[in-house]
Enzyme design. Structure first.
Site, PDB file in Angstrom:
ATOM      1  N   SER A  71       0.843  -1.202   0.000  1.00 13.46           N
ATOM      2  CA  SER A  71       0.000   0.000   0.000  1.00 13.46           C
ATOM      3  C   SER A  71       0.873   1.244   0.000  1.00 13.46           C
ATOM      4  CB  SER A  71      -0.887   0.016   1.258  1.00 13.46           C
ATOM      5  OG  SER A  71      -1.461   1.304   1.382  1.00 13.46           O
TER       6      SER A  71
ATOM      7  N   HIS B  58      -1.142  -1.496  -4.229  1.00 17.49           N
ATOM      8  CA  HIS B  58      -2.416  -1.223  -3.563  1.00 17.49           C
ATOM      9  C   HIS B  58      -2.575   0.288  -3.369  1.00 17.49           C
ATOM     10  CE1 HIS B  58      -5.801  -2.540  -0.995  1.00 17.49           C
ATOM     11  NE2 HIS B  58      -5.490  -1.528  -0.198  1.00 17.49           N
TER      12      HIS B  58
ATOM     13  N   ASP C 231      -4.944   3.169  -1.873  1.00 19.04           N
ATOM     14  CA  ASP C 231      -6.045   3.425  -0.936  1.00 19.04           C
ATOM     15  C   ASP C 231      -6.668   4.782  -1.222  1.00 19.04           C
ATOM     16  OD1 ASP C 231      -6.156   1.124   0.854  1.00 19.04           O
ATOM     17  OD2 ASP C 231      -4.116   1.683   1.412  1.00 19.04           O
TER      18      ASP C 231
ATOM     19  N   MET D 269      -9.513   7.407  -0.273  1.00 17.24           N
ATOM     20  CA  MET D 269     -10.391   7.758   0.865  1.00 17.24           C
ATOM     21  C   MET D 269     -10.988   9.140   0.655  1.00 17.24           C
ATOM     22  SD  MET D 269      -7.989   6.502   3.992  1.00 17.24           S
ATOM     23  CE  MET D 269      -7.119   4.925   3.946  1.00 17.24           C
TER      24      MET D 269
ATOM     25  N   HIS E 118      -8.358   0.338  -4.043  1.00 16.25           N
ATOM     26  CA  HIS E 118      -9.299   0.101  -2.947  1.00 16.25           C
ATOM     27  C   HIS E 118     -10.084   1.385  -2.702  1.00 16.25           C
ATOM     28  CE1 HIS E 118      -9.646  -0.894   1.669  1.00 16.25           C
ATOM     29  NE2 HIS E 118     -10.820  -0.892   1.059  1.00 16.25           N
TER      30      HIS E 118
ATOM     31  N   MET F  33     -12.507   3.547  -0.882  1.00 13.75           N
ATOM     32  CA  MET F  33     -13.229   3.763   0.388  1.00 13.75           C
ATOM     33  C   MET F  33     -13.966   5.090   0.248  1.00 13.75           C
ATOM     34  SD  MET F  33     -10.110   2.481   2.824  1.00 13.75           S
ATOM     35  CE  MET F  33      -8.921   2.653   1.505  1.00 13.75           C
TER      36      MET F  33
ATOM     37  N   MET G 293     -10.961  -6.763   5.450  1.00 11.64           N
ATOM     38  CA  MET G 293     -10.310  -5.749   6.277  1.00 11.64           C
ATOM     39  C   MET G 293     -10.025  -6.319   7.667  1.00 11.64           C
ATOM     40  SD  MET G 293     -10.060  -3.272   4.180  1.00 11.64           S
ATOM     41  CE  MET G 293      -9.153  -2.258   5.350  1.00 11.64           C
TER      42      MET G 293
ATOM     43  N   GLY H 114      -9.425   3.493   7.008  1.00 12.55           N
ATOM     44  CA  GLY H 114      -9.262   4.934   7.213  1.00 12.55           C
ATOM     45  C   GLY H 114      -7.820   5.342   7.413  1.00 12.55           C
ATOM     46  N   PHE H 115      -7.042   4.508   8.052  1.00 18.85           N
ATOM     47  CA  PHE H 115      -5.661   4.896   8.346  1.00 18.85           C
ATOM     48  C   PHE H 115      -4.721   3.694   8.239  1.00 18.85           C
ATOM     49  CE2 PHE H 115      -8.504   7.728  10.559  1.00 18.85           C
ATOM     50  CZ  PHE H 115      -8.009   8.983  10.179  1.00 18.85           C
ATOM     51  N   GLY H 116      -3.487   3.972   7.842  1.00 18.95           N
ATOM     52  CA  GLY H 116      -2.448   2.958   7.896  1.00 18.95           C
ATOM     53  C   GLY H 116      -1.932   2.838   9.326  1.00 18.95           C
TER      54      GLY H 116
ATOM     55  N   ASP I 255      -6.191  -6.998   4.347  1.00 20.99           N
ATOM     56  CA  ASP I 255      -5.715  -5.609   4.389  1.00 20.99           C
ATOM     57  C   ASP I 255      -5.856  -5.016   5.789  1.00 20.99           C
ATOM     58  OD1 ASP I 255      -5.022  -3.014   3.741  1.00 20.99           O
ATOM     59  OD2 ASP I 255      -6.815  -2.594   2.563  1.00 20.99           O
ATOM     60  N   GLY I 256      -4.702  -4.602   6.341  1.00 24.63           N
ATOM     61  CA  GLY I 256      -4.721  -3.873   7.608  1.00 24.63           C
ATOM     62  C   GLY I 256      -3.891  -4.516   8.692  1.00 24.63           C
ATOM     63  N   GLY I 257      -2.786  -3.868   9.038  1.00 27.30           N
ATOM     64  CA  GLY I 257      -1.981  -4.335  10.166  1.00 27.30           C
ATOM     65  C   GLY I 257      -1.258  -5.648   9.924  1.00 27.30           C
TER      66      GLY I 257
ATOM     67  N   GLY J 294       1.318  -1.836   4.195  1.00 18.03           N
ATOM     68  CA  GLY J 294       1.913  -0.517   4.036  1.00 18.03           C
ATOM     69  C   GLY J 294       3.060  -0.331   5.001  1.00 18.03           C
TER      70      GLY J 294
HETATM   71  C1  DX5 Z   1      -6.672   1.038   5.631  1.00 21.35           C
HETATM   72  C2  DX5 Z   1      -6.095   0.723   4.252  1.00 21.35           C
HETATM   73  C3  DX5 Z   1      -4.949  -0.241   4.257  1.00 21.35           C
HETATM   74  C4  DX5 Z   1      -3.790   0.160   5.120  1.00 21.35           C
HETATM   75  C5  DX5 Z   1      -2.628  -0.778   5.023  1.00 21.35           C
HETATM   76  O1  DX5 Z   1      -7.770   1.827   5.487  1.00 21.35           O
HETATM   77  O2  DX5 Z   1      -7.102   0.160   3.430  1.00 21.35           O
HETATM   78  O3  DX5 Z   1      -4.558  -0.535   2.928  1.00 21.35           O
HETATM   79  O4  DX5 Z   1      -3.374   1.447   4.848  1.00 21.35           O
HETATM   80  O5  DX5 Z   1      -1.587  -0.237   5.768  1.00 21.35           O
HETATM   81  P1  DX5 Z   1      -0.955  -0.944   7.056  1.00 21.35           P
HETATM   82  O6  DX5 Z   1      -0.242  -2.138   6.505  1.00 21.35           O
HETATM   83  O7  DX5 Z   1      -0.088   0.101   7.585  1.00 21.35           O
HETATM   84  O8  DX5 Z   1      -2.086  -1.321   7.966  1.00 21.35           O
HETATM   85 ZN    ZN Z   2      -6.559  -0.778   1.483  1.00 23.53          ZN
END
Ligand code: DX5
Ligand code: ZN
Length: 218
Positions: free
Chosen positions: A9, A34, A36, A38, A67, A69, A138, A143-145, A176-178, A198
């Protein structure tokens, strides 16, 4: 077993030089990019739109895994397609008609994904599973990395994988996420074949993205 694909990402990249970051990711063995998107409405954060994707397109031939959002999403699908997206993933809550949005993405010749927020049940998308290319599960609230992986979602990945096998379908399961080096194996064992990351890819091991991509895949 399917090869594990890595979709870094760019949200964790340097927004003043995303073109360079994308080339570095390609050289480091990324399978797709990827992106993102938003809107400050469907999710609390605002990132980028079609013009940025269009200007990034020339930096790589890797597929753009976009992606969305954003809500309402339907009227923007064509713009994201024209900008150079290869996979367009939407959230079922963000469209008035999931079926119409799937059909539109397909009619534009793009791959279609549906994304499940942590609180969204597989039932919401079950009847579309035979029409789509991927499910983006998810493991954080979008919303946030840099957020913490919600380990309870591993069961949802397992259930989705079972459903896929029972229905004899071929869609990809992307998570996706963490995602990090502590949970990547669990995510893969649960049934995912594409990992988004990311923070881990850009920041771990002093930003050695090749090492981080290789470690996530294994
Ligand atoms: C969250 C995003 C993810 C996220 C991935 O809203 O869709 O793609 O940024 O980043 P990390 O790996 O830092 O969670
Ligand atoms: Zn994403």
């Amino acid at each position: 077993m399917k090869k594990i694909l890595i979709s870094p990402s760019i949200l964790a990249g340097d927004f003043s030089q995303l073109g360079k970051d994308i080339q570095k990711l390609e050289n480091a063995g990324a399978d797709m990019i990827h992106v993102d998107v938003m809107d400050g409405h469907f999710v609390p954060n605002i990132t980028i739109g079609p013009p940025v994707i269009k200007s990034l397109r020339k930096y790589t031939n890797l597929p753009f895994d976009v992606h969305l959002m954003i809500s309402p999403v339907h009227k923007y699908i064509e713009d994201f397609s024209k900008a150079g997206s290869d996979i367009i993933t939407i959230h079922p809550e963000a469209t008035e008609s999931i079926k119409d949005s799937i059909d539109l993405i397909k009619s534009l010749g793009k791959k279609v994904g549906l994304s499940l927020n942590p609180d969204t049940s597989i039932n919401v998308i079950e009847k579309y599973l035979d029409q789509i290319n991927l499910v983006l599960v998810m493991t954080v609230y979008p919303g946030f990395g840099g957020q913490k992986f919600i380990s309870e979602i591993l069961n949802k990945i397992k259930n989705l994988k079972k459903m896929k096998n029972d229905m004899n379908l071929k869609f990809d399961i992307e998570v996706d996420g963490g995602v990090n080096f502590e949970n990547n194996k669990l995510v893969i064992e649960a049934g995912a074949n594409i990992l988004v990351s990311g923070t881990t890819i850009f920041k771990d091991n002093n930003g050695d993205i090749k090492k981080n991509i290789d470690l996530l895949r294994s």
